[in-house]
Design an enzyme around this catalytic site. Sequence first.
Site, mmCIF file in Angstrom:
data_model
loop_
_atom_site.group_PDB
_atom_site.id
_atom_site.type_symbol
_atom_site.label_atom_id
_atom_site.label_comp_id
_atom_site.label_asym_id
_atom_site.label_seq_id
_atom_site.Cartn_x
_atom_site.Cartn_y
_atom_site.Cartn_z
ATOM 1 N N HIS A 160 53.896 92.100 40.860
ATOM 2 C CA HIS A 160 53.347 91.272 39.652
ATOM 3 C C HIS A 160 53.056 90.663 40.202
ATOM 4 O O HIS A 160 53.704 89.142 39.792
ATOM 5 C CB HIS A 160 54.283 91.438 39.513
ATOM 6 N N GLU A 193 59.145 91.917 28.221
ATOM 7 C CA GLU A 193 58.866 90.529 27.901
ATOM 8 C C GLU A 193 59.191 89.133 26.896
ATOM 9 O O GLU A 193 60.613 88.848 26.781
ATOM 10 C CB GLU A 193 58.122 89.625 28.685
ATOM 11 N N ASP A 228 53.368 84.624 38.597
ATOM 12 C CA ASP A 228 51.889 83.035 38.424
ATOM 13 C C ASP A 228 53.031 82.096 38.767
ATOM 14 O O ASP A 228 53.354 80.939 38.357
ATOM 15 C CB ASP A 228 51.308 82.528 36.770
#
Length: 319
Positions: free
Chosen positions: A8, A191, A270
Amino acid sequence: MIPKAELHCHLEGSIPPALARELAARNGLGVPPGLIGEHGHYVWKDFLSFLATYDLVCTTVRRAQDFGDVIYSYLASVARQGAVYVEMFCSPERPAALGITYNAWLEALEGGIDRARRDFGIEGRIIIICIRHLGPERALAMARAMVAEPHHYVVGFGMGGDEAQFTPADFAPAYRLAHDRGFGCTVHAGEVLGPESVWAAINDLPVTRIGHGVRSADDPALMAELARRGIVLEVCPGSNIALGLYPDRKSHPLHRLIEAGVRVTLNSDDPPFFHTTLGAEYDEAGLGEAALRGITRTAIEASFADQATKQRLLREIGP
Ligand code: ADE
Ligand code: ZN
């Protein structure tokens, strides 16, 4: 070094500020105003402003070759942290808006993956990701393009973006098509929203993995169902803490999920946005070496790579 695998991570979300500056410069652009703050970090304050900042970073990537350089650069950096395998979330929306064809874009990504394998021995694959807030029609068009032009490194289909928009069922036609043609499926859920979002994802979409899914820890019946079905969570603790889902690692539900028998992996999402790396996620998970090695095995088993690649990687990383 413990061998690692990542399922991910978003392609443009892997670009550190220094690389964004370099890409902007070589494309004759200024760094977008407001993108990088005085301490050299990306500027954002909450989930939606993070998504907007992500879009700003994307504007520095302009040519097909840039995409190849971005994936190479990320694979090189995680290989140095012990990673042997990475699945990268790649959105065809970005190159399409730049007039780069799907095949030219994939060719550039393939070049970056091959260079990284040659230089570092790391294996990379691509997950085509649609953007939830752009809606189900765009997602279906993307799935159709993906199945019409198969590529040996494109192994899966996923969805990120604003979880509060639309429902998983709205995207079932896109997912059904991807699944029927043999692509592995994952979706961001649990999330921004709670357990009901994960229930909807596993009931309405043919997914074997959930991106994040950490809010499942609020619902014991859901954790039991994930464990029963062997659905794997792509957990990204550093991202969750940076986005304010949990105040710190101590209150993060990683350990509770594991104790409930849910299969988990560790990921960076990220990384430069959230001041993390794959290596830091392993280091700061609060787990011993055997458990961390088990997490890498889970990631390879749950990956969408072909069986021969999985078997080779599992042999390589050892018990
Ligand atoms: N796109 C990039 N990172 C994301 C995240 N953490 N959640 C949803 N969409 C994303
Ligand atoms: Zn993500």
